[in-house]
Scaffold this active site. Structure first.
Site, PDB file in Angstrom:
ATOM      1  N   SER A  73      -0.600  -5.028   4.748  1.00 16.95           N
ATOM      2  CA  SER A  73      -1.687  -5.053   3.768  1.00 16.95           C
ATOM      3  C   SER A  73      -1.388  -5.838   2.505  1.00 16.95           C
ATOM      4  CB  SER A  73      -2.090  -3.627   3.397  1.00 16.95           C
ATOM      5  OG  SER A  73      -2.759  -3.016   4.477  1.00 16.95           O
ATOM      6  N   GLN A 140      -0.687   4.429  19.914  1.00 15.39           N
ATOM      7  CA  GLN A 140       0.205   5.440  19.370  1.00 15.39           C
ATOM      8  C   GLN A 140       1.269   5.900  20.365  1.00 15.39           C
ATOM      9  OE1 GLN A 140      -2.061   8.582  17.551  1.00 15.39           O
ATOM     10  NE2 GLN A 140      -2.855   7.252  15.947  1.00 15.39           N
ATOM     11  N   THR A 141       1.223   5.368  21.590  1.00 11.84           N
ATOM     12  CA  THR A 141       2.287   5.606  22.562  1.00 11.84           C
ATOM     13  C   THR A 141       2.902   4.258  22.924  1.00 11.84           C
ATOM     14  OG1 THR A 141       0.852   5.350  24.498  1.00 11.84           O
ATOM     15  CG2 THR A 141       1.008   7.546  23.522  1.00 11.84           C
ATOM     16  N   TYR A 177      -9.988   3.387   1.442  1.00 10.81           N
ATOM     17  CA  TYR A 177      -9.246   2.208   1.900  1.00 10.81           C
ATOM     18  C   TYR A 177      -9.693   1.839   3.310  1.00 10.81           C
ATOM     19  CZ  TYR A 177      -5.095  -0.807   2.160  1.00 10.81           C
ATOM     20  OH  TYR A 177      -4.236  -1.869   2.240  1.00 10.81           O
ATOM     21  N   SER A 178     -10.069   0.576   3.518  1.00 10.48           N
ATOM     22  CA  SER A 178     -10.620   0.174   4.808  1.00 10.48           C
ATOM     23  C   SER A 178     -10.322  -1.293   5.090  1.00 10.48           C
ATOM     24  CB  SER A 178     -12.138   0.401   4.823  1.00 10.48           C
ATOM     25  OG  SER A 178     -12.717  -0.126   6.000  1.00 10.48           O
ATOM     26  N   GLY A 323       2.467  -2.765   1.856  1.00 10.80           N
ATOM     27  CA  GLY A 323       1.927  -3.091   3.165  1.00 10.80           C
ATOM     28  C   GLY A 323       2.774  -2.508   4.282  1.00 10.80           C
ATOM     29  N   THR A 324       2.101  -2.038   5.321  1.00 16.70           N
ATOM     30  CA  THR A 324       2.781  -1.481   6.498  1.00 16.70           C
ATOM     31  C   THR A 324       2.238  -2.132   7.748  1.00 16.70           C
ATOM     32  OG1 THR A 324       3.119   0.655   5.422  1.00 16.70           O
ATOM     33  CG2 THR A 324       3.234   0.626   7.812  1.00 16.70           C
TER      34      THR A 324
END
Length: 377
Positions: A73, A140-141, A177-178, A323-324
């Site tokens: 981000s 997520q897996t 946040y979007s 940011g991630t």
């Protein structure tokens, strides 16, 4: 992690010797479970940097001092800078509506582009649903990530995913946040200039500042060399997975950039120092609203136009945009006068169940930034 123990706190030939404080704080981030960490501080008297951990676990090599990371981000700040430059040139206004520039794109389920302004997009006050809430569910897996990691997404598709949901609130009546806001900002740049947001960011920010480590990957899943490999744990206690190779089109103008701590520290120093925006546009960028919902991660944070204000323990505050990205975390900060800046990148993310572990890493990164910015007070 024998390799990581061997590589801890490597601080080889840097532009200037890293201070003991910077080395200590980089090691503290590493100690939270990050695989690799690289930090950089830029002041009027020069640069300092320090590293800890591994840049590539399989090879057993340290983090390169000029390593590239996926910065997530932080991309939003670069994109907001371009939009504000266009406003300064009179090519758009912050009160222009999405419908004016992108007719018909934001409609249905209570969404109305004629009521959403450019300012709403940049400040996350549009109320639009975040497409990431749907998009990332399937990743997520480890199996889901491997099935999706080379898939490309057009921004129009991402926006359609968001407008399939009702907005969180009417435009201007809240903060949420979007990523959808910045996917729209990227398309707005194209509508105004005839060029993609990537081209405009390169021409207006990356090239003028000489940010040699910063790039827009497009559909390429590869991170340029030299790089820091990113790692994640998809389930508590599971093995770390190297997630370096992944298509970033889902991030789009909300999170696709790759960069380095050196370049991020340079960028924020230039931004707050007035090198990128005229005073009127920088003032608009710094008009903030409370970032409600961020209390756990960013206590006291306020959001401007692609720029975040956070309080400092030594008094006053600083400007930044963290940011991630899967496998990567980035934190940065710059003083109000733009003279002192810092950035730190780490390679670790964890499963959704390990919120506290991620929070510990982020708090250690926050302490590093605060200590660097308060050092001369």
């Amino acid at each position: 992690m024998k390799v990581m123990a061997i590589l801890t706190a490597a601080t080889l030939a840097a532009p200037a010797p890293a201070t003991s404080d910077l080395r200590r704080d980089v090691e503290a981030v590493h100690a939270t479970g990050a695989v690799g960490v690289l930090g950089e501080v830029i002041t009027p008297s020069g640069r300092q940097r320090a590293r800890a951990g591994a840049g590539n676990l399989a090879a057993g090599t340290p983090v390169p001092f000029d390593a590239r990371f996926r910065v997530g981000s932080v991309t939003k700040s670069f994109v907001a800078t371009v939009v504000l430059q266009l406003a300064g040139e009179g090519r758009l206004t912050l009160d222009d509506t999405v419908e004016h520039w992108l007719p018909g794109l934001v409609r249905g389920n209570g969404n109305d582009g004629s009521k959403i302004t450019v300012r709403h997009l940049l400040q996350h006050t549009s109320g639009l649903y975040d497409y990431n809430a749907d998009l990332l569910q399937g990743q997520q897996t480890e199996e889901g990530w491997r099935a999706e990691r080379f898939r490309s997404f057009r921004p129009e598709r991402l926006i359609a995913m968001a407008t399939a949901h009702a907005p969180h609130f009417p435009p201007g009546m809240g903060w949420a946040y979007s990523a959808t806001n910045y996917a729209l900002a990227g398309l707005l740049i194209r509508a105004v200039t005839g060029q993609t947001w990537e081209q405009q960011v390169r021409q207006r920010v990356i090239e003028p500042l000489g940010l040699r480590d910063t790039s827009t990957p497009g559909e390429s899943p590869f991170l340029p060399n030299p790089k820091a490999h990113g790692y994640t744990r998809f389930a508590p206690g599971a093995d770390l997975v190297d997630v370096t190779v992944q298509n970033q089109t889902h991030g789009n103008a909300a999170g696709a950039l790759t960069s380095s701590p050196r370049d991020l520290a340079r960028y924020f120093r230039a931004l707050l120092g007035g090198e990128l925006l005229a005073p009127a546009q920088l003032a608009e960028m710094k008009k903030t609203v409370p970032a409600k919902g961020w209390e756990a991660f960013h206590p006291g944070a306020r959001y401007g136009l692609g720029l975040v204000w956070r309080p400092l323990g030594c008094g006053g505050g600083y400007w930044s945009h963290s940011g991630t990205n899967l496998g990567y975390r980035n934190w940065d900060g710059v003083t109000e006068d733009g003279k002192r800046s810092v950035a730190v990148s780490a390679t670790i993310t964890r499963s959704a169940e390990e919120v506290q572990a991620d929070l510990t890493t982020m708090k250690a990164m926050d302490r590093l930034v605060e200590n660097a910015l308060c050092a001369k007070r």
